[in-house]
Design an enzyme around this catalytic site. Structure first.
Site, PDB file in Angstrom:
ATOM      1  N   PRO A 230     -27.563  28.315  52.193  1.00 18.94           N
ATOM      2  CA  PRO A 230     -28.710  28.674  51.342  1.00 18.94           C
ATOM      3  C   PRO A 230     -29.825  27.638  51.352  1.00 18.94           C
ATOM      4  O   PRO A 230     -30.996  27.996  51.191  1.00 18.94           O
ATOM      5  CB  PRO A 230     -28.106  28.813  49.940  1.00 18.94           C
ATOM      6  N   ARG A 231     -29.468  26.364  51.549  1.00 24.32           N
ATOM      7  CA  ARG A 231     -30.544  25.355  51.607  1.00 24.32           C
ATOM      8  C   ARG A 231     -31.474  25.654  52.780  1.00 24.32           C
ATOM      9  O   ARG A 231     -32.696  25.611  52.634  1.00 24.32           O
ATOM     10  CB  ARG A 231     -29.956  23.941  51.749  1.00 24.32           C
TER      11      ARG A 231
ATOM     12  N   LYS B 270     -10.021  17.311  44.252  1.00 28.66           N
ATOM     13  CA  LYS B 270      -9.359  18.619  44.410  1.00 28.66           C
ATOM     14  C   LYS B 270      -7.898  18.406  44.838  1.00 28.66           C
ATOM     15  O   LYS B 270      -6.994  19.101  44.378  1.00 28.66           O
ATOM     16  CB  LYS B 270     -10.094  19.484  45.443  1.00 28.66           C
TER      17      LYS B 270
ATOM     18  N   PHE C  63     -25.293  24.114  52.429  1.00 27.47           N
ATOM     19  CA  PHE C  63     -25.906  24.165  53.761  1.00 27.47           C
ATOM     20  C   PHE C  63     -26.665  25.464  54.064  1.00 27.47           C
ATOM     21  O   PHE C  63     -27.875  25.431  54.338  1.00 27.47           O
ATOM     22  CB  PHE C  63     -24.819  23.936  54.816  1.00 27.47           C
TER      23      PHE C  63
ATOM     24  N   THR D  56      -9.370  23.956  48.123  1.00 24.50           N
ATOM     25  CA  THR D  56     -10.175  23.884  49.339  1.00 24.50           C
ATOM     26  C   THR D  56      -9.372  23.336  50.515  1.00 24.50           C
ATOM     27  O   THR D  56      -8.431  22.555  50.318  1.00 24.50           O
ATOM     28  CB  THR D  56     -11.391  22.959  49.072  1.00 24.50           C
ATOM     29  N   ASP D  57      -9.802  23.707  51.722  1.00 31.69           N
ATOM     30  CA  ASP D  57      -9.158  23.146  52.927  1.00 31.69           C
ATOM     31  C   ASP D  57      -9.458  21.660  53.085  1.00 31.69           C
ATOM     32  O   ASP D  57      -8.789  20.957  53.840  1.00 31.69           O
ATOM     33  CB  ASP D  57      -9.594  23.915  54.187  1.00 31.69           C
ATOM     34  N   GLU D  58     -10.462  21.156  52.346  1.00 27.70           N
ATOM     35  CA  GLU D  58     -10.852  19.754  52.516  1.00 27.70           C
ATOM     36  C   GLU D  58      -9.784  18.771  52.052  1.00 27.70           C
ATOM     37  O   GLU D  58      -9.867  17.586  52.351  1.00 27.70           O
ATOM     38  CB  GLU D  58     -12.153  19.470  51.757  1.00 27.70           C
TER      39      GLU D  58
ATOM     40  N   SER E  22     -18.386  20.969  42.813  1.00 26.66           N
ATOM     41  CA  SER E  22     -17.997  21.463  44.139  1.00 26.66           C
ATOM     42  C   SER E  22     -18.767  20.866  45.322  1.00 26.66           C
ATOM     43  O   SER E  22     -18.476  21.216  46.457  1.00 26.66           O
ATOM     44  CB  SER E  22     -18.183  22.987  44.169  1.00 26.66           C
TER      45      SER E  22
ATOM     46  N   THR F  77     -13.965  16.961  35.529  1.00 29.61           N
ATOM     47  CA  THR F  77     -13.757  18.415  35.591  1.00 29.61           C
ATOM     48  C   THR F  77     -12.591  18.781  36.507  1.00 29.61           C
ATOM     49  O   THR F  77     -11.716  19.569  36.128  1.00 29.61           O
ATOM     50  CB  THR F  77     -15.049  19.107  36.071  1.00 29.61           C
TER      51      THR F  77
ATOM     52  N   TYR G  56     -15.088  14.286  46.116  1.00 27.32           N
ATOM     53  CA  TYR G  56     -14.848  15.704  45.806  1.00 27.32           C
ATOM     54  C   TYR G  56     -13.471  16.138  46.303  1.00 27.32           C
ATOM     55  O   TYR G  56     -12.648  16.646  45.539  1.00 27.32           O
ATOM     56  CB  TYR G  56     -15.943  16.588  46.426  1.00 27.32           C
TER      57      TYR G  56
ATOM     58  N   LYS H 164     -18.872  26.365  31.814  1.00 28.08           N
ATOM     59  CA  LYS H 164     -19.714  25.404  31.085  1.00 28.08           C
ATOM     60  C   LYS H 164     -21.205  25.617  31.372  1.00 28.08           C
ATOM     61  O   LYS H 164     -22.055  25.030  30.718  1.00 28.08           O
ATOM     62  CB  LYS H 164     -19.281  24.002  31.535  1.00 28.08           C
TER      63      LYS H 164
ATOM     64  N   THR I 117     -22.936  24.569  34.066  1.00 24.53           N
ATOM     65  CA  THR I 117     -23.559  23.343  34.570  1.00 24.53           C
ATOM     66  C   THR I 117     -24.750  23.775  35.424  1.00 24.53           C
ATOM     67  O   THR I 117     -25.044  24.977  35.533  1.00 24.53           O
ATOM     68  CB  THR I 117     -22.567  22.566  35.470  1.00 24.53           C
TER      69      THR I 117
ATOM     70  N   SER J 126     -10.903  14.464  47.265  1.00 26.97           N
ATOM     71  CA  SER J 126      -9.744  13.770  46.693  1.00 26.97           C
ATOM     72  C   SER J 126      -9.487  14.230  45.264  1.00 26.97           C
ATOM     73  O   SER J 126      -8.331  14.294  44.831  1.00 26.97           O
ATOM     74  CB  SER J 126      -9.887  12.251  46.788  1.00 26.97           C
TER      75      SER J 126
END
Ligand code: NAD
Ligand code: DAU
Length: 341
Positions: A199-200, A161, A197, A121-123, A82, A97, A157, A34, A36, A159
């Site tokens: 790249p920021r 996934k 994290f 994801t592992d989350e 994400s 999404t 996020y 898309k 985004t 939940s």
């Protein structure tokens, strides 16, 4: 073979597209994305052509998905909202999404009997206690996530996934969808959006802004280079057992403070040149993946396990691609600042 890669213009999806082009040049790819704020045509511009096409569109658009599905042999589903911090501000695109989009894709894959790989994801497993709080420093059985760990997601996020994983599992069981699922730990590497994290902090330092560490910085993430994730997904797509879940991780546990100090050191700054800012609500403490099943059953091994080297290359990439991130930097930081972060 022709595959549809959803979210193939995002961070991990575009690295996967490059991986396939480099390693399996006979494969045709349709990227459905898309575009985004997190998707960028530039991420795959160098490979667009006879073998790789980009369709700009929404995975929730059933008519479009049904039009593309008959053309392909398999779908590798990366498209998602994400970022945890964004999901705390406004969960609605995550529901749309990540849940409705996945539902739309699996309905179509079911209709046309296509192989489906769901990237997760592992989350979904929630978090683990810090090793320092565990007897024997967490080396015991059950101290890492396994495919049998209970689903315990913490954020909108994770939940969303988790919901999408459960939909895929149900479609396998109820409708015989030929699907596999992978749950991977934190990726790093080129093309990662500067809201994240690593790249920021790199782009903060390049912009003369002090890096920002949430809370104590004791939270642990299990870092894996995105190229190793791509190789694992390819293995699962081509050799994985239908209905199975594979966990992807490369034994890369590090706390955030250590990662940040490493970035500062590699970029020639004092290791304490950062601000501690407001913590993330519900901030997961530790993730850690037990990838035994993937290693033993499919023979996958990570190659990019020298984290310092990977970090150096990632710093070089952001340093050499300022035009890729510069225009967005001020707006991303303004959003964080408004949130006290
Ligand atoms: P990203 O945000 O960088 O990219 C997401 C991509 O999906 C973007 O190109 C975006 O344009 C596209 N997209 C979003 N909504 C869409 C929609 N409705 N229709 C079509 N395209 C849409 O994300 P990422 O970090 O590359 O993550 C990719 C996938 O991998 C996600 O499913 C994520 O849950 C999973 N994952 C990420 C990590 C990580 O460390 N980043 C780890 C494990 C799993
Ligand atoms: O574990 C896999 C997940 O990893 C993926 O499913 C997600 O899509 C991906 O975004 C990532 O989630 P995290 O929340 O772990 O990643 P993030 O880069 O947002 O943050 C990593 C850690 O760094 C986390 O503990 C929060 C902290 N952090 C983050 C930012 C943006 C900071 O300390 N400072 C920051 O500025």
């Amino acid at each position: 073979m022709k595959i549809m890669v959803t979210g193939g213009a995002g961070f991990i999806g575009s690295n996967f597209v490059h991986y396939v082009v480099d390693n399996h040049p006979d494969v045709d790819i349709v990227v459905l994305d898309k575009l985004t704020y997190a998707g960028n045509k530039a991420n795959i511009a160098d490979v667009l052509g006879d073998h790789v096409k980009l369709v700009v569109g929404d995975i929730c658009d059933a008519e479009l998905v049904d039009k593309l599905m008959p053309e392909v042999d398999a779908v590798v589903h990366y498209a998602a909202e994400s970022h945890n911090d964004n999901s705390l501000k406004d969960p609605s695109p995550f529901i749309q999404t990540n849940i409705v989009g996945t539902y739309t894709l699996i309905q179509s894959a079911r209709k046309y009997n296509k192989r489906f790989h769901h990237v997760s994801t592992d989350e979904v497993y929630g978090d683990l206690p810090l090793r320092e709080d565990l007897p024997g420093h967490g080396e015991g059985v059950g101290e890492k996530f396994t495919p049998d760990s209970p689903y315990r997601p913490s954020s909108p996020y994770s939940s969303s996934k988790a919901s999408s994983d459960l939909l895929v599992r149900a479609w396998v069981r109820s409708f015989g969808l030929r699907a596999t699922i992978s749950n991977c730990s934190n990726n790093y590497g080129p093309y990662q959006h500067i809201e994240k994290f690593i790249p920021r902090q790199i782009t903060n330092i390049l912009s003369g802004i002090k890096p920002k560490l949430y809370g104590t910085g004791k939270n642990v993430r299990d870092w894996i280079h995105t190229n190793d994730h791509s190789a694992a997904v390819w293995k699962i797509l081509t050799e994985g057992k239908i209905g199975e879940t594979y966990l992807i991780g490369a034994n890369g546990e590090k706390d955030n403070k250590t990662v940040l100090e490493g970035i500062l050191r590699l970029m020639g700054k004092p290791e304490d040149w950062y601000d501690q800012v407001k913590d993330r609500p519900g901030h997961d403490l530790r993730y850690a993946i037990d990838a035994t099943k993937l290693r033993t059953e499919l023979g996958w091994e990570p190659k990019y396990t020298n984290f310092e080297d990977g970090l150096k290359h990632t710093i070089e990439w952001y340093t050499n691609h300022e035009d890729w991130w510069k225009d967005e930097k001020a707006a991303v930081e303004a959003k964080y600042k408004a949130n006290g972060q």
